[in-house]
Design an enzyme around this catalytic site. Structure first.
Site, short mmCIF file in Angstrom:
data_model
loop_
_atom_site.label_atom_id
_atom_site.label_comp_id
_atom_site.label_asym_id
_atom_site.label_seq_id
_atom_site.Cartn_x
_atom_site.Cartn_y
_atom_site.Cartn_z
N LYS A 132 0.83 -1.21 0.00
CA LYS A 132 0.00 0.00 0.00
C LYS A 132 0.87 1.26 0.00
O LYS A 132 0.62 2.19 -0.78
CB LYS A 132 -0.95 -0.02 1.20
N THR A 133 1.87 1.30 0.85
CA THR A 133 2.76 2.47 0.90
C THR A 133 3.55 2.60 -0.40
O THR A 133 3.74 3.71 -0.92
CB THR A 133 3.74 2.34 2.09
N ARG A 187 6.37 -8.42 1.64
CA ARG A 187 7.24 -7.99 2.73
C ARG A 187 7.88 -9.19 3.43
O ARG A 187 9.07 -9.19 3.76
CB ARG A 187 6.46 -7.14 3.75
N ASP A 231 -1.07 6.69 6.34
CA ASP A 231 -1.07 5.26 6.66
C ASP A 231 -1.91 5.03 7.92
O ASP A 231 -2.04 5.92 8.75
CB ASP A 231 0.37 4.78 6.88
N THR A 267 -5.37 -1.52 7.06
CA THR A 267 -5.46 -2.98 7.07
C THR A 267 -6.84 -3.44 7.54
O THR A 267 -7.16 -4.62 7.45
CB THR A 267 -4.40 -3.57 8.01
#
Length: 342
Positions: A67-68, A220, A112, A161
């Site tokens: 997302k980032t 990740r 975020d 999330t």
């Protein structure tokens, strides 16, 4: 506090510097999420053709899916400035006002964990998103008055999330609401190969597939496992990541062929062996393995359910027939299954 697991999708301190050099800077370099990328590409190109700010975007999905990274890519594709913050950082209205007062035309403003905005901060954010103005309270008491500061049109990108915790008024102010899905093994294999090239480490195709298979569908985690395997290869091998080296290194970290780690095994074996497959309550499981209930529910359970090893029922957590097969255990007869004495 227990150590954060190797397979958690949450960002850890050591991930920040590592991810910075591996993040793609263009949408074409971003692996996976085909439909989402197509929607973003159209919106970005339309905004560039009109010379306007792109519509606000809300990205949601499990941690570690990008997302980032997508937020920074949007700014790069638009050729505008990128400012990032997070919900927990904005504790007061003045915190948000200070950032918004410096926003420039068409700039990307990324928030975020947007679901963790405080209610009064969120209310101030509404007018910025919809009317492009910031309302400031001047003075105090009976003489207090509201002063509106106009803002240039900008693009806000929120990431969360837990979409269910984003209030309906806030969610309704985002023109694009996009979900990131877990990645396939093929997509993760390409991510591992790309990261290995950037790290200048040789990785065998079979080794890349092995790492991709064990990272729970999360880039990740794939990059984190690659780091651990690279360390093992440099210390215990010749620096090259072969299939055998990858298997040995991942087994050393108790990450099995489906990405289950030591805590996953403890959870499942507790349900299977101690409680005959369940149903058993979450707090009981947590007490049995000395882990926080919230950690089990948010970090471990979703993937166990996704694999089909665990079910959530009204009476508690229950292991499936696939779980007994995977852990090579025979279902024990329950009390209701035992024959009556008379």
């Amino acid at each position: 506090m227990p150590e954060r697991p190797l397979i958690s999708g949450d960002r850890q301190a050591e991930d920040v510097q590592f991810e910075a050099g591996l993040r793609p800077r263009r949408l074409a370099d971003f692996t996976g999420q085909t439909k989402l990328k197509e929607n973003l590409a159209i919106a970005i190109e339309a905004a560039r053709m009109r010379g306007e700010a792109m519509d606000h975007v809300l990205l949601y999905g499990p941690p570690g899916l990008g997302k980032t990274t997508l937020a920074s890519i949007i700014a790069e594709e638009l050729g505008v400035l990128f400012t990032a913050t997070s919900g927990p950082v904005l504790q007061k209205k003045l915190d948000l006002t200070g950032i918004l007062s410096n926003i420039r035309a068409r700039q990307v403003f990324f928030v975020d964990e947007i679901h963790r905005l405080l209610p009064d901060v969120e209310e101030m954010f509404y007018s910025a998103l919809e009317d492009f103005r910031v309302d400031i309270l001047v003075g105090a008491g009976p003489g207090a008055r509201t002063h509106s500061l106009p803002m240039p049109r900008f693009t806000a990108i929120g990431a969360t999330t837990r979409q269910g915790l984003v209030s309906a008024p806030l969610r309704g102010r985002f023109g694009l609401v996009l979900r990131l899905e877990p990645y396939t093994v093929d997509e993760l294999t390409e991510i591992v190969k790309r990261s290995a090239r950037l790290l200048e480490v040789w990785v065998e195709p079979a080794a890349a597939i092995e790492i991709a298979r064990r990272c729970r569908g999360t880039p990740r985690i794939a990059n984190r496992l690659l780091r651990r395997v690279r360390d093992y290869a440099q210390v215990r091998a010749d620096g090259r990541i072969t299939h055998v080296v990858a298997q040995t290194a991942l087994d050393l970290h108790n990450v099995d062929r489906y990405g289950l780690d030591e805590i996953d095994h403890k959870i499942m074996l507790t349900i299977l062996e101690k409680y005959r497959g369940g149903p058993v309550g979450l707090n009981t499981i947590a007490a049995s393995i000395s882990e926080e209930p919230g950690t089990i529910e948010e970090v471990y359970e979703p993937y166990l359910i996704q694999l089909g090893l665990l079910n959530r029922t009204q009476r508690g957590r229950e292991a499936t027939a696939l779980a007994f097969e995977y852990f090579q255990l025979q279902p024990k007869p329950r009390r209701s299954d035992q024959p009556a004495l008379f």
